[in-house]
Design a protein around this motif. Structure first.
Motif, PDB file in Angstrom:
ATOM      1  N   SER A  92       0.835  -1.211   0.000  1.00 52.82           N
ATOM      2  CA  SER A  92       0.000   0.000   0.000  1.00 52.82           C
ATOM      3  C   SER A  92       0.864   1.252   0.000  1.00 52.82           C
ATOM      4  N   ASN A  93       0.430   2.226  -0.804  1.00 56.85           N
ATOM      5  CA  ASN A  93       1.113   3.518  -0.873  1.00 56.85           C
ATOM      6  C   ASN A  93       0.046   4.595  -1.033  1.00 56.85           C
ATOM      7  N   SER A  94      -0.045   5.505  -0.084  1.00 59.57           N
ATOM      8  CA  SER A  94      -1.066   6.549  -0.152  1.00 59.57           C
ATOM      9  C   SER A  94      -0.466   7.896   0.243  1.00 59.57           C
ATOM     10  N   ILE A  95      -0.974   8.951  -0.380  1.00 58.01           N
ATOM     11  CA  ILE A  95      -0.506  10.302  -0.072  1.00 58.01           C
ATOM     12  C   ILE A  95      -1.677  11.277  -0.203  1.00 58.01           C
ATOM     13  N   THR A  96      -1.744  12.215   0.724  1.00 55.65           N
ATOM     14  CA  THR A  96      -2.780  13.249   0.727  1.00 55.65           C
ATOM     15  C   THR A  96      -2.119  14.593   0.939  1.00 55.65           C
ATOM     16  N   ARG A  97      -2.445  15.560   0.089  1.00 56.14           N
ATOM     17  CA  ARG A  97      -1.957  16.931   0.226  1.00 56.14           C
ATOM     18  C   ARG A  97      -3.158  17.866   0.230  1.00 56.14           C
ATOM     19  N   MET A 124      -9.354  22.288   0.893  1.00 56.82           N
ATOM     20  CA  MET A 124      -9.480  21.269  -0.141  1.00 56.82           C
ATOM     21  C   MET A 124      -8.240  20.387  -0.082  1.00 56.82           C
ATOM     22  N   ALA A 125      -8.417  19.104  -0.377  1.00 61.46           N
ATOM     23  CA  ALA A 125      -7.308  18.157  -0.364  1.00 61.46           C
ATOM     24  C   ALA A 125      -7.470  17.163  -1.508  1.00 61.46           C
ATOM     25  N   SER A 126      -6.353  16.720  -2.037  1.00 65.31           N
ATOM     26  CA  SER A 126      -6.357  15.679  -3.067  1.00 65.31           C
ATOM     27  C   SER A 126      -5.585  14.487  -2.536  1.00 65.31           C
ATOM     28  N   ASN A 127      -6.055  13.290  -2.867  1.00 62.24           N
ATOM     29  CA  ASN A 127      -5.392  12.093  -2.360  1.00 62.24           C
ATOM     30  C   ASN A 127      -5.286  11.033  -3.438  1.00 62.24           C
ATOM     31  N   LEU A 128      -4.241  10.237  -3.324  1.00 64.40           N
ATOM     32  CA  LEU A 128      -3.977   9.150  -4.255  1.00 64.40           C
ATOM     33  C   LEU A 128      -3.578   7.929  -3.442  1.00 64.40           C
ATOM     34  N   LYS A 129      -4.197   6.799  -3.770  1.00 69.95           N
ATOM     35  CA  LYS A 129      -3.896   5.558  -3.064  1.00 69.95           C
ATOM     36  C   LYS A 129      -3.706   4.442  -4.076  1.00 69.95           C
ATOM     37  N   TYR A 184      -0.771  -9.615  -5.344  1.00 69.48           N
ATOM     38  CA  TYR A 184      -0.225 -10.682  -6.188  1.00 69.48           C
ATOM     39  C   TYR A 184       0.788 -10.151  -7.198  1.00 69.48           C
ATOM     40  N   ASN A 185       1.411  -9.003  -6.884  1.00 73.24           N
ATOM     41  CA  ASN A 185       2.475  -8.405  -7.700  1.00 73.24           C
ATOM     42  C   ASN A 185       2.026  -7.911  -9.069  1.00 73.24           C
ATOM     43  N   ASP A 186       0.804  -8.148  -9.464  1.00 72.81           N
ATOM     44  CA  ASP A 186       0.381  -7.695 -10.788  1.00 72.81           C
ATOM     45  C   ASP A 186      -1.014  -7.064 -10.789  1.00 72.81           C
ATOM     46  N   GLU A 187      -1.757  -7.251  -9.734  1.00 71.97           N
ATOM     47  CA  GLU A 187      -3.093  -6.675  -9.662  1.00 71.97           C
ATOM     48  C   GLU A 187      -3.006  -5.323  -8.936  1.00 71.97           C
ATOM     49  N   ILE A 188      -3.227  -4.239  -9.672  1.00 68.70           N
ATOM     50  CA  ILE A 188      -3.047  -2.884  -9.142  1.00 68.70           C
ATOM     51  C   ILE A 188      -4.395  -2.182  -9.043  1.00 68.70           C
ATOM     52  N   LYS A 189      -4.619  -1.582  -7.891  1.00 65.44           N
ATOM     53  CA  LYS A 189      -5.841  -0.803  -7.660  1.00 65.44           C
ATOM     54  C   LYS A 189      -5.442   0.637  -7.321  1.00 65.44           C
ATOM     55  N   LYS A 190      -5.913   1.578  -8.155  1.00 63.40           N
ATOM     56  CA  LYS A 190      -5.616   2.992  -7.946  1.00 63.40           C
ATOM     57  C   LYS A 190      -6.899   3.747  -7.598  1.00 63.40           C
ATOM     58  N   GLN A 191      -6.805   4.561  -6.575  1.00 56.69           N
ATOM     59  CA  GLN A 191      -7.961   5.344  -6.155  1.00 56.69           C
ATOM     60  C   GLN A 191      -7.574   6.821  -6.061  1.00 56.69           C
ATOM     61  N   TYR A 192      -8.311   7.650  -6.808  1.00 55.87           N
ATOM     62  CA  TYR A 192      -8.098   9.093  -6.792  1.00 55.87           C
ATOM     63  C   TYR A 192      -9.262   9.754  -6.063  1.00 55.87           C
ATOM     64  N   GLY A 193      -8.952  10.810  -5.328  1.00 57.38           N
ATOM     65  CA  GLY A 193     -10.023  11.471  -4.608  1.00 57.38           C
ATOM     66  C   GLY A 193      -9.744  12.936  -4.341  1.00 57.38           C
ATOM     67  N   THR A 194     -10.821  13.672  -4.112  1.00 57.12           N
ATOM     68  CA  THR A 194     -10.741  15.090  -3.753  1.00 57.12           C
ATOM     69  C   THR A 194     -11.707  15.343  -2.606  1.00 57.12           C
ATOM     70  N   LYS A 252     -17.496  17.559   5.457  1.00 57.29           N
ATOM     71  CA  LYS A 252     -16.523  17.061   4.482  1.00 57.29           C
ATOM     72  C   LYS A 252     -17.252  16.363   3.340  1.00 57.29           C
ATOM     73  N   VAL A 253     -16.967  16.810   2.128  1.00 60.07           N
ATOM     74  CA  VAL A 253     -17.526  16.203   0.926  1.00 60.07           C
ATOM     75  C   VAL A 253     -16.381  15.550   0.160  1.00 60.07           C
ATOM     76  N   SER A 254     -16.460  14.233  -0.025  1.00 58.61           N
ATOM     77  CA  SER A 254     -15.389  13.482  -0.675  1.00 58.61           C
ATOM     78  C   SER A 254     -15.885  12.892  -1.997  1.00 58.61           C
ATOM     79  N   GLU A 255     -15.096  13.102  -3.034  1.00 51.78           N
ATOM     80  CA  GLU A 255     -15.366  12.514  -4.341  1.00 51.78           C
ATOM     81  C   GLU A 255     -14.177  11.645  -4.729  1.00 51.78           C
ATOM     82  N   SER A 256     -14.442  10.415  -5.188  1.00 50.43           N
ATOM     83  CA  SER A 256     -13.351   9.495  -5.522  1.00 50.43           C
ATOM     84  C   SER A 256     -13.748   8.575  -6.661  1.00 50.43           C
TER      85      SER A 256
END
Length: 255
Positions: A124-129, A161-166, A171-181, A215-219
Motif C-alpha cells: 500500500s502507498n497513499s498520499i494526501t496533500r 481542499m485536499a487531493s489524495n492518491l492511493k 499478487y504483484n500484478d493486480e493494481i488498484k488505484k484510487q483518486y479522490g478530492t 466534508k464532501v469526498s469525491e473518488s
C-alpha cells in the motif's frame, strides 16, 4: 590667572565625567540578564494594543514506524507514516486585546508499507496533500500585570481542499488505484497560552477543543465512475495530541 582658571574648570569637568561613568558602570553590574529582560516588559510593553500587527508560524511533524500493528480496518505488517502540517498566521488588533486574523494551512500525510487485509497481503502507498484558509477572531486575557503571559481564545471558520492518491498492489500484478478530492468546511473554538520569551517574540500553545466539520469526498477507482460521500461531525474533546506549538512576533508591542 586665566590659564589656572581654565585648567581648574577642565579638571572639574573631567572628574565629574569619570565619576558619572563609574556610577553608570556600577549600575550596569547590579542587573542580571534576567532582570534586564524583565525590565523590558515593565516599560510600556503593550503587545495586545489596538493597531498592533501579529505574525505567527506553527509547524508539526510526525514520523511513525509501524510493525505488526492494527491500523483502522487492517493490520500493518511493516510500514512508515509521515505527516506534517505548516500554518502561517497574520493578524491585526482592531481593539485592545481583540484581533482579527487569518491562517494559511498546508499539510501532507503519507503512508507506505505492507498491510494485511483479510484474506490478502497488499503493498500500500497513499498520499494526501491539502490546504485550508481560516479567518478568525482572537480575544486575549492577560494572566500577568505586564502581559508577558496571557490566555487567548480563537473562534474561526475554515475552508479547505485536499487531493489524495492511493495505490494497492496484490499478487504483484493486480493494481488498484484510487483518486479522490475532499472539500472541507469547519467552525472551531481553540484556546491557548502566549508567553513572551524575548522582546516581541512569543511562544504559543494552542488546543482544538470544540468544532463542527463538513466534508464532501469525491473518488474514483481505476478511472471508473466517481462516488460521493458527505460527512458531518461535531467534536468536543480535550486531546493533548492535538496541541499545536508555534512562534509569534508582535509588531508595535513596545511603543
Amino acid at each position: 590667572m586665566k590659564k589656572i582658571g581654565i585648567l581648574t574648570f577642565i579638571s572639574v569637568i573631567t572628574f565629574q565625567l569619570c565619576f558619572a561613568q563609574k556610577e553608570q558602570d556600577s549600575q550596569k553590574e547590579e542587573f542580571t540578564p534576567y532582570e534586564l529582560m524583565s525590565d523590558y516588559y515593565d516599560n510600556n510593553f503593550q503587545p495586545f494594543k489596538k493597531k498592533n500587527i501579529y505574525l505567527g508560524l506553527a509547524f508539526s511533524l510526525e514520523d511513525k514506524k509501524l510493525e505488526n500493528t492494527d491500523y483502522l480496518v487492517q493490520q500493518v505488517i511493516e510500514g512508515e507514516k509521515l505527516d506534517y502540517n505548516i500554518v502561517a498566521k497574520v493578524g491585526y488588533y482592531t481593539g485592545n486585546y481583540g484581533m482579527a486574523g487569518i491562517n494559511f494551512n498546508y499539510y501532507q500525510t503519507h503512508f507506505e508499507g505492507s498491510v494485511f487485509r483479510d484474506p490478502d497481503t497488499l503493498q500500500s502507498n497513499s498520499i494526501t496533500r491539502g490546504f485550508a484558509v481560516t479567518p478568525h477572531f482572537r480575544s486575549s486575557v492577560p494572566l500577568t500585570k505586564n502581559d508577558r503571559l496571557s490566555f487567548f481564545t480563537d473562534i474561526g471558520v475554515s475552508f479547505g481542499m485536499a487531493s489524495n492518491l492511493k495505490r494497492e498492489i496484490k499478487y504483484n500484478d493486480e493494481i488498484k488505484k484510487q483518486y479522490g478530492t475532499d472539500y472541507m468546511l469547519g467552525v472551531g473554538l481553540s484556546p491557548g497560552i502566549t508567553f513572551f520569551a524575548m522582546e516581541n517574540f512569543a511562544f504559543e500553545i494552542q488546543l482544538n477543543v470544540l468544532g463542527y466539520n463538513l466534508k464532501v469526498s469525491e473518488s474514483s477507482i481505476n478511472d471508473g465512475p466517481s462516488s460521493r460521500e458527505i460527512r458531518q461531525n461535531v467534536d468536543f474533546n480535550i486531546n493533548i495530541l492535538s496541541l499545536e506549538l508555534g512562534l509569534a512576533y508582535y509588531i508595535g508591542s513596545n511603543k
